[in-house]
Enzyme design. Structure first.
Site: not given
Length: 173
Positions: A61, A98
């Protein structure tokens, strides 16, 4: 700036449990689909730092945001990709994110010595991706002027993991 905050928060949707249980994914596709909103965000990101030679976009992205930012400020665009996706000799850097770990790569000849480089990505979470990208840029002999992100997930403390990087986010959640 409140216009940009409202624009982003109004166009980004939360997708719970993606890509795995417990993660709330920030989906930017509604923002990208609105030409006025997308244009306003690109202009705001392009204004975050002074003159730069190259803009780095982080797969995937980050590419969507960094390429038009580079165009807007008339800088070169450099893709930082997942391992094994670039055709020429690369520098590689492993990092934690994460919900796992990965390796990023950049072409060894992507920068000239002393290039001023802006890192652009969609989200700053734990800061591992930004840290790995900055390491790649430094190894290639260039200088990171800063990191510009669409959104910062402050509860994941990515800024604290990168105390030596100047980070500017359009929205902090």
């Amino acid at each position: 700036m409140s216009h940009i905050v409202d624009l982003i928060t109004g166009h980004v949707r939360d997708v719970p449990d993606y890509p795995k249980a417990g993660v709330v994914f920030k989906d930017i596709t509604p923002l990208l689909g609105d030409p006025d909103a997308f244009g306003d965000v690109i202009e705001a990101m392009a204004a975050t730092f002074g003159p730069v030679d190259k803009v780095v976009g982080i797969e995937a992205r980050g590419f969507i945001l960094a390429a038009p930012v580079a165009y807007e400020i008339r800088a070169g665009f450099v893709p930082v990709r997942k391992q094994g996706k670039l055709p020429a000799p690369t520098f590689a850097q492993e990092y934690d994110l994460e919900y796992g770990s990965a390796t990023l790569e950049v072409h060894q000849d992507a920068f000239s010595p002393g290039d001023r480089v802006l890192i652009v990505d969609d989200v700053l979470a734990t800061g591992g991706t930004a840290r790995a990208t900055a390491s790649l840029i430094h190894r290639a002999g260039a200088h990171v002027v800063g990191v510009a992100v669409l959104m910062e997930l402050s509860f994941l403390k990515g800024r604290a993991a990168n105390p030596d990087l100047e980070i500017r986010s359009l929205v902090t959640l």
